[in-house]
Structure formats: C-alpha cells, structure tokens
Design an enzyme around this catalytic site. Structure first.
Site, PDB file in Angstrom:
ATOM      1  N   ILE A  31       0.811  -1.214   0.000  1.00 13.52           N
ATOM      2  CA  ILE A  31       0.000   0.000   0.000  1.00 13.52           C
ATOM      3  C   ILE A  31       0.846   1.267   0.000  1.00 13.52           C
ATOM      4  O   ILE A  31       0.349   2.345  -0.310  1.00 13.52           O
ATOM      5  CB  ILE A  31      -0.971   0.035   1.203  1.00 13.52           C
ATOM      6  N   LYS A  32       2.139   1.140   0.343  1.00 11.38           N
ATOM      7  CA  LYS A  32       2.999   2.317   0.353  1.00 11.38           C
ATOM      8  C   LYS A  32       4.447   1.885   0.350  1.00 11.38           C
ATOM      9  O   LYS A  32       4.799   0.867   0.942  1.00 11.38           O
ATOM     10  CB  LYS A  32       2.709   3.170   1.608  1.00 11.38           C
ATOM     11  N   GLN A  33       5.294   2.666  -0.343  1.00  9.59           N
ATOM     12  CA  GLN A  33       6.725   2.374  -0.341  1.00  9.59           C
ATOM     13  C   GLN A  33       7.504   3.656  -0.138  1.00  9.59           C
ATOM     14  O   GLN A  33       7.267   4.660  -0.807  1.00  9.59           O
ATOM     15  CB  GLN A  33       7.166   1.710  -1.646  1.00  9.59           C
ATOM     16  N   ALA A  35      11.646   5.262   1.252  1.00 12.65           N
ATOM     17  CA  ALA A  35      13.061   4.991   1.086  1.00 12.65           C
ATOM     18  C   ALA A  35      13.567   3.939   2.069  1.00 12.65           C
ATOM     19  O   ALA A  35      14.512   3.206   1.778  1.00 12.65           O
ATOM     20  CB  ALA A  35      13.859   6.279   1.252  1.00 12.65           C
ATOM     21  N   ALA A  37      11.307   1.717   4.017  1.00 12.72           N
ATOM     22  CA  ALA A  37      10.461   0.551   4.263  1.00 12.72           C
ATOM     23  C   ALA A  37       9.314   0.472   3.269  1.00 12.72           C
ATOM     24  O   ALA A  37       8.953   1.463   2.623  1.00 12.72           O
ATOM     25  CB  ALA A  37       9.907   0.601   5.688  1.00 12.72           C
ATOM     26  N   LYS A  38       8.767  -0.731   3.164  1.00 11.17           N
ATOM     27  CA  LYS A  38       7.539  -0.963   2.404  1.00 11.17           C
ATOM     28  C   LYS A  38       6.434  -1.299   3.404  1.00 11.17           C
ATOM     29  O   LYS A  38       6.680  -1.994   4.398  1.00 11.17           O
ATOM     30  CB  LYS A  38       7.709  -2.115   1.412  1.00 11.17           C
ATOM     31  N   VAL A  39       5.243  -0.813   3.134  1.00 10.34           N
ATOM     32  CA  VAL A  39       4.112  -1.043   4.039  1.00 10.34           C
ATOM     33  C   VAL A  39       3.061  -1.868   3.314  1.00 10.34           C
ATOM     34  O   VAL A  39       2.670  -1.552   2.189  1.00 10.34           O
ATOM     35  CB  VAL A  39       3.509   0.292   4.516  1.00 10.34           C
ATOM     36  N   LYS A  75       5.074  -3.556   8.281  1.00  9.74           N
ATOM     37  CA  LYS A  75       6.142  -2.668   7.820  1.00  9.74           C
ATOM     38  C   LYS A  75       7.417  -3.489   7.650  1.00  9.74           C
ATOM     39  O   LYS A  75       7.911  -4.098   8.603  1.00  9.74           O
ATOM     40  CB  LYS A  75       6.381  -1.535   8.820  1.00  9.74           C
ATOM     41  N   ASP A 196       7.864  12.750  13.832  1.00  9.79           N
ATOM     42  CA  ASP A 196       7.292  13.000  12.510  1.00  9.79           C
ATOM     43  C   ASP A 196       5.796  13.272  12.642  1.00  9.79           C
ATOM     44  O   ASP A 196       4.972  12.620  11.994  1.00  9.79           O
ATOM     45  CB  ASP A 196       7.550  11.807  11.588  1.00  9.79           C
TER      46      ASP A 196
END
Length: 303
Positions: A31-33, A35, A37-39, A75, A196
């Site tokens: 669903i998301k990448q 720098a 990690a990939k989720v 993650k 963050d």
C-alpha cells in the site's frame, strides 16, 4: 529499560510466526513504499496445532478457540544494498526495536497507538494492528496544492463525505482536534517523542455503536513511530509540536474567519499536561515552543 525489552520479547514470542514472514509478505498487498520501508496490508492466520488421529498420522488443525484471521499493517524494512550487510542489519534491528518499544511504552501510558502483532528483527518486519478509519489529513481535506484541479476536487468531495460520517456520529472538527492534542500530550508525558508529527500520522476511527448513540464514540490513534525516540526534554517536545504546527500551516489553511487548527490541538495538549502528575509541565513546554518558533522565523528570514 528492561521491562520494555521483556514486553517486546514477549510480543515476538506470542505472534503467529507459524507463518514465515517472507511468505506473509508474498501474499500481502503493498500500500505504500518509502526509502526505508515498504508497508503492506497483511492477514495473520490462526496458529495450527497437531492433533492425533487413529487412522492417519498427526495432522494440522486450528485451535478450537483460536480467533479468525485478522488484518495487520506490516512494515518491512528491506535490505539496503548500498550499505554493508552487517551495518544494515544492525541499523534495521535498532530502528525496528526502537519503534516497537515506543509503541509498547505508549500503550502502557494509555496513548492510543496500534497494538503490536508481530516483530521479526532478522527479517526487519513489524506487524501492527490495522486501524480502520481515516487520517486527520483526509478528514480536514486540503494539502493538494501540488496536484491538478480534478484531484483537488475529488479530495475535497471525499473530505466532505468523511466529515458527514463523523458528524453523524457526533464528532465535530474541534472535538477531533482536541482529542489529537490530548493523545500527543499523553505521549509526551510518557517521554516519547514522535519525530514525525503530521496530520497523515494520526488516524480517526469510529467505535462500535457510534451510529446509535448521541455521545461521541471515536478515538484518535497515533501511528508511524519509525522516527520516534525516548526523551523527557521539553525542548524536544516543543520541536515535535512545532513540526506539527508547520504541517497544519502548509497543508490545512485556516478557514476564513475560523480559528487555526493548531490552536485547538494545543488546547487538548494543554489539558493533558495540566492533568499530569508533574506541575508546570505545560508552562515549560509553552516557553520552549515560543523559542523554537523564534528560531524557525529567523531561519525563514535568512533563507
């Protein structure tokens, strides 16, 4: 912090690691990448047990009382080829463990964060409770200035639909923002710095029964503790808040004649700190926040 280490270790041992992590990733949805990690959205299945049979060898069967498959957010801190393998493994282990400890500490302090479901430091994977809801950014809309008019209109329409759903459950914008401030305050009182804080890293979800009750049955959940750290310093708390203030200023302009969103957040934050055990915490953070703002304005003027 030995107790936190034990909690994380216990979480590792209690997760459904009967499923190898690489297999779990293979059948998950990306669903998301970023720098680092990939989720993924993944599904954890109940752990099987072996049952004896008179006619056949022992075979796998689910536990009679085991829960059904549950969705999780996975993650994966994938290997970085530009780093030495030993250094990469060490950094991945440190960052993943730090994030897991922050989640455990927040949970113990009553901060609403995703529950830990899986930790595998060797594979660089962290599995967390899947939060079904909307980010505060989605609820407030805006922040689409770098996109075309069609995309902006679609985002605004979606924000209106989400807002209508929340209002039907008795959740207005100020109530939500006040809750955001309270959760951040509780997090800081637990000596956790998020690192963050943006409106994308806060989720709003309705609780069961919210559509049938008059009172507001919702909660704000803080997510993505990948840059978090442990510190009791008021300076770092103020920087955390300043980052969020800048995020509000850049992505959610103040409505004409309306009160700035961040001021409402600070109301909730102030209430959380003033309700804490230590006296004068809010005044110390407030002083530091003004100093951080002044430094930020000077940097903007200098360029």
């Amino acid at each position: 912090m030995p107790s936190l280490h034990k909690d994380v270790k216990a979480t590792v041992q209690s997760t459904a690691l009967g499923q190898p992590v690489h297999e779990l990733i293979a059948r998950s949805t990306l669903i998301k990448q970023g720098a680092e990690a990939k989720v993924y959205r993944a599904v954890l299945l109940p752990s099987p047990v072996r049952t004896a049979s008179t006619s056949t060898p022992a075979e796998l069967a689910p536990l009679p009382s085991s829960p059904s498959a549950v969705p999780v957010l996975l993650k994966h801190r994938f290997p970085k080829r530009y780093r030495h393998p030993a250094l990469d493994a060490q950094l991945t282990r440190q960052r993943l463990t730090s994030e897991a400890r922050a989640l455990v500490r927040c949970s113990k302090a009553g901060v609403r964060v995703p529950g830990l479901r899986l930790v595998d430091v060797r594979q660089g994977c962290l599995g967390m409770e899947w939060i079904e809801g909307w980010s505060v950014r989605e609820v407030l809309g805006g922040g689409q200035e770098d996109q075309d008019d069609v995309t902006t209109d679609a985002a605004e329409d979606e924000a209106e639909e989400i807002g209508a759903l929340l209002l039907a459950a008795g959740v207005d914008e100020d109530t939500m923002l006040h809750a955001v401030g309270r959760e951040i305050g509780k997090m800081h009182l637990a000596d956790i710095i998020h690192g963050d804080l943006t409106t994308s890293n806060m989720m709003v979800r309705l609780l069961p029964g919210s559509h049938t009750h008059k009172e507001s049955l919702f909660e704000v959940v803080l997510i993505d503790f990948g840059l978090s750290s442990a510190s009791p310093m008021h300076e770092e708390r103020a920087v955390d808040l300043y980052v969020l203030e800048r995020a509000f200023a850049s992505t959610h302009p103040v409505p004409s004649g309306g009160r700035p969103h961040f001021e409402v957040v600070l109301d909730g934050y102030r209430a959380a700190l003033q309700g804490g055990a230590k006296k004068g915490e809010w005044e110390r953070v407030e002083k530091r926040l003004e100093e951080v703002r002044m430094r930020g304005r000077k940097r903007s003027m200098v360029g």
